[in-house]
Design an enzyme around this catalytic site. Structure first.
Site, mmCIF file in Angstrom:
data_model
loop_
_atom_site.group_PDB
_atom_site.id
_atom_site.type_symbol
_atom_site.label_atom_id
_atom_site.label_comp_id
_atom_site.label_asym_id
_atom_site.label_seq_id
_atom_site.Cartn_x
_atom_site.Cartn_y
_atom_site.Cartn_z
ATOM 1 N N ASP A 18 -2.945 0.701 -58.355
ATOM 2 C CA ASP A 18 -4.277 1.305 -58.505
ATOM 3 C C ASP A 18 -4.736 1.094 -59.931
ATOM 4 O OD1 ASP A 18 -3.877 2.227 -55.972
ATOM 5 O OD2 ASP A 18 -3.607 4.323 -56.524
ATOM 6 N N GLY A 54 1.516 2.069 -53.371
ATOM 7 C CA GLY A 54 1.867 1.425 -52.105
ATOM 8 C C GLY A 54 2.947 2.274 -51.457
ATOM 9 N N PHE A 108 -6.210 -1.569 -55.681
ATOM 10 C CA PHE A 108 -7.340 -0.637 -55.539
ATOM 11 C C PHE A 108 -7.967 -0.506 -56.925
ATOM 12 C CE2 PHE A 108 -8.741 3.907 -55.645
ATOM 13 C CZ PHE A 108 -9.715 3.832 -54.660
ATOM 14 N N GLN A 179 -3.412 4.223 -41.649
ATOM 15 C CA GLN A 179 -3.886 3.293 -40.613
ATOM 16 C C GLN A 179 -4.385 4.028 -39.370
ATOM 17 O OE1 GLN A 179 -4.804 0.417 -40.737
ATOM 18 N NE2 GLN A 179 -3.822 -0.454 -42.545
ATOM 19 N N LEU A 230 2.807 20.011 -43.803
ATOM 20 C CA LEU A 230 1.708 20.986 -43.745
ATOM 21 C C LEU A 230 1.180 21.313 -45.140
ATOM 22 C CD1 LEU A 230 3.644 23.404 -41.329
ATOM 23 C CD2 LEU A 230 2.092 21.547 -40.644
ATOM 24 N N ASP A 263 4.797 10.577 -49.367
ATOM 25 C CA ASP A 263 5.816 9.528 -49.517
ATOM 26 C C ASP A 263 7.100 10.102 -50.120
ATOM 27 O OD1 ASP A 263 3.923 7.766 -48.556
ATOM 28 O OD2 ASP A 263 3.344 7.016 -50.540
HETATM 29 N N1 LIG Z 1 0.608 22.481 -53.382
HETATM 30 C C1 LIG Z 1 1.865 22.214 -53.016
HETATM 31 N N2 LIG Z 1 2.897 22.964 -53.475
HETATM 32 C C2 LIG Z 1 4.159 22.681 -53.115
HETATM 33 N N3 LIG Z 1 4.513 21.676 -52.285
HETATM 34 C C3 LIG Z 1 3.530 20.908 -51.792
HETATM 35 C C4 LIG Z 1 2.158 21.125 -52.116
HETATM 36 N N4 LIG Z 1 1.418 20.185 -51.479
HETATM 37 C C5 LIG Z 1 2.295 19.427 -50.789
HETATM 38 N N5 LIG Z 1 3.572 19.852 -50.955
HETATM 39 C C6 LIG Z 1 4.812 19.287 -50.364
HETATM 40 O O1 LIG Z 1 4.577 17.947 -49.982
HETATM 41 C C7 LIG Z 1 4.802 17.766 -48.577
HETATM 42 C C8 LIG Z 1 3.789 16.772 -48.036
HETATM 43 O O2 LIG Z 1 2.494 17.287 -48.261
HETATM 44 P P1 LIG Z 1 1.206 16.930 -47.365
HETATM 45 O O3 LIG Z 1 1.372 17.507 -46.010
HETATM 46 O O4 LIG Z 1 0.026 17.345 -48.165
HETATM 47 O O5 LIG Z 1 1.318 15.334 -47.287
HETATM 48 P P2 LIG Z 1 0.153 14.243 -47.079
HETATM 49 O O6 LIG Z 1 -1.055 14.895 -46.519
HETATM 50 O O7 LIG Z 1 0.749 13.130 -46.320
HETATM 51 O O8 LIG Z 1 -0.136 13.804 -48.570
HETATM 52 P P3 LIG Z 1 -0.486 12.379 -49.168
HETATM 53 O O9 LIG Z 1 -0.881 11.510 -48.018
HETATM 54 O O10 LIG Z 1 -1.571 12.645 -50.145
HETATM 55 O O11 LIG Z 1 0.768 11.915 -49.831
HETATM 56 C C9 LIG Z 1 4.722 19.148 -47.990
HETATM 57 O O12 LIG Z 1 5.538 19.241 -46.835
HETATM 58 C C10 LIG Z 1 5.226 20.039 -49.136
HETATM 59 O O13 LIG Z 1 6.629 20.085 -49.139
#
Ligand SMILES: Nc1ncnc2c1ncn2[C@@H]1O[C@H](COP(=O)(O)OP(=O)(O)OP(=O)(O)O)[C@@H](O)[C@H]1O
Ligand SMILES: [Mg+2]
Length: 330
Positions: A18, A54, A108, A179, A230, A263
């Site tokens: 990026d 990536g 990007f 995707q 989540l 990731d």
């Molecule tokens: N604000 C937070 N505080 C603590 N842990 C977090 C927080 N946000 C995310 N996490 C951790 O990261 C994990 C993955 O987060 P999330 O569900 O937001 O992934 P995502 O939406 O795939 O994110 P991205 O695609 O941006 O990498 C969660 O299961 C949690 O353990």
């Protein structure tokens, strides 16, 4: 789940950088609405940040940091040299990356102004050559895979890797993430059906259902384990016919920039399952690594000692759980 099998870990997905610039003004001040058909603007920016990214590279970096030796599978350009050295220094096997003769590594490029308005472009470049990669020759060299993770990449490449896994009987992990927004229902069904693990966040899990036309139960019936992150609420793990397991995210996390949390979670979850730990423990290891990423700018900028990681893990999930993880972090 993959416990005590010492096979290779193949991570097939995008490899990109990026290039982020900041403009200390407003783009809108330079736009002349009547002249949009002759648009030609240049903004003097005072900041350029180049970030390694990536999906495949991020996941490999996390696995390498935790002491594993993942195999990076993806396509790059001749410009990959510095990035390759960085990943190799962190334990990633880059010997089997496909190097395009004509295209640069995916990039990007985004300029943001002081109102957060953005001009951005994504150049897939060499990424489109992921479809030329065959897994079998890589497996001949690195040994039978414990699993092949197939993450967001050139869609034809994702499909080809998934089909090859089915044909050759390699366990595969579906992680279609970005995707999902672009893929057709047919593509997504092909990427998901028969996966040992399906990873997604909660929004994406609904997208999978609406695009495939499968109910939540039908999705679960087609994969071994479904892992749904989540965000700040943690993660849920579901298996057909069993009660779901939920694990809370780490406490006391100062969110700085969340890019790459998903990731990092995957990398650490998979590291722990490879060590032979159970699903709950593995999810806790995943959440701990993700916390480090939330607290840093960039997706591969975190670092810690084994002891620091364990202390943090223990503060969140208890000393007994930490004792199970400790032998793998010395
Ligand atoms: N604000 C937070 N505080 C603590 N842990 C977090 C927080 N946000 C995310 N996490 C951790 O990261 C994990 C993955 O987060 P999330 O569900 O937001 O992934 P995502 O939406 O795939 O994110 P991205 O695609 O941006 O990498 C969660 O299961 C949690 O353990
Ligand atoms: Mg994600």
């Amino acid at each position: 789940m993959f416990g005590h099998v010492s096979g290779s870990l193949l991570i097939a997905a995008s490899i990109a950088t990026d290039h982020l610039m900041t403009f200390r003004g407003k783009f809108a001040d330079s736009l002349v609405v009547e002249q949009l058909d002759k648009l030609s603007l240049s903004f003097l920016v005072d900041d350029l940040e180049i970030r390694r990214g990536g999906v495949a590279a991020n996941i490999c970096f996390g696995l390498g940091t935790l002491g594993l030796a993942p195999v990076l599978v993806g396509a790059v350009g001749e410009d990959f040299g510095d990035y390759r050295s960085w990943l190799e220094r962190h334990g990633v096997n880059c010997d089997h990356v496909h190097v395009s003769e004509t295209k640069h590594t995916a990039r990007f490029v985004c300029t943001t102004d002081e109102t957060m308005a953005q001009f951005a472009s994504f150049y897939p470049g060499a990424m489109s050559e992921a479809r030329l990669i065959e897994l079998a020759p890589i497996v001949r060299s690195v040994g039978d895979p414990t699993f092949v993770l197939i993450g967001a990449d050139d869609p034809d490449g994702m499909l080809r890797h998934t089909e090859e896994c089915r044909q050759r009987g390699y366990a595969f992990i579906a992680d279609p993430s970005q995707q999902l927004a672009f893929g057709s229902g047919e593509l997504i069904r092909d990427l998901v059906d028969g996966a040992s693990i399906l990873f997604s966040n909660e929004y994406e899990s609904h997208l999978i259902e609406s695009k495939t036309g499968w109910s939540a139960e039908e999705v679960l019936a087609r994969v071994g384990t479904q892992v749904t992150t989540l965000g700040a609420d943690g993660v849920r793990i579901s298996r057909k016919g069993e009660d779901p397991i939920t694990v809370l995210a780490c406490k006391n996390v100062t969110a700085v920039e969340p890019t790459g949390v998903g990731d990092a979670f995957r990398a650490a979850f998979l590291a722990a399952t490879t060590w032979g730990l159970g699903l709950e423990r593995s999810a806790q290891v995943g959440c701990t690594l993700a916390a480090y990423v939330v607290e840093t700018v960039g997706t591969q900028e975190y670092s810690f000692t084994g002891q620091e990681f364990l202390t943090r893990f223990s503060e969140n999930y208890g000393a007994d759980a930490a004792a199970e993880v400790a032998p793998f972090l010395s």
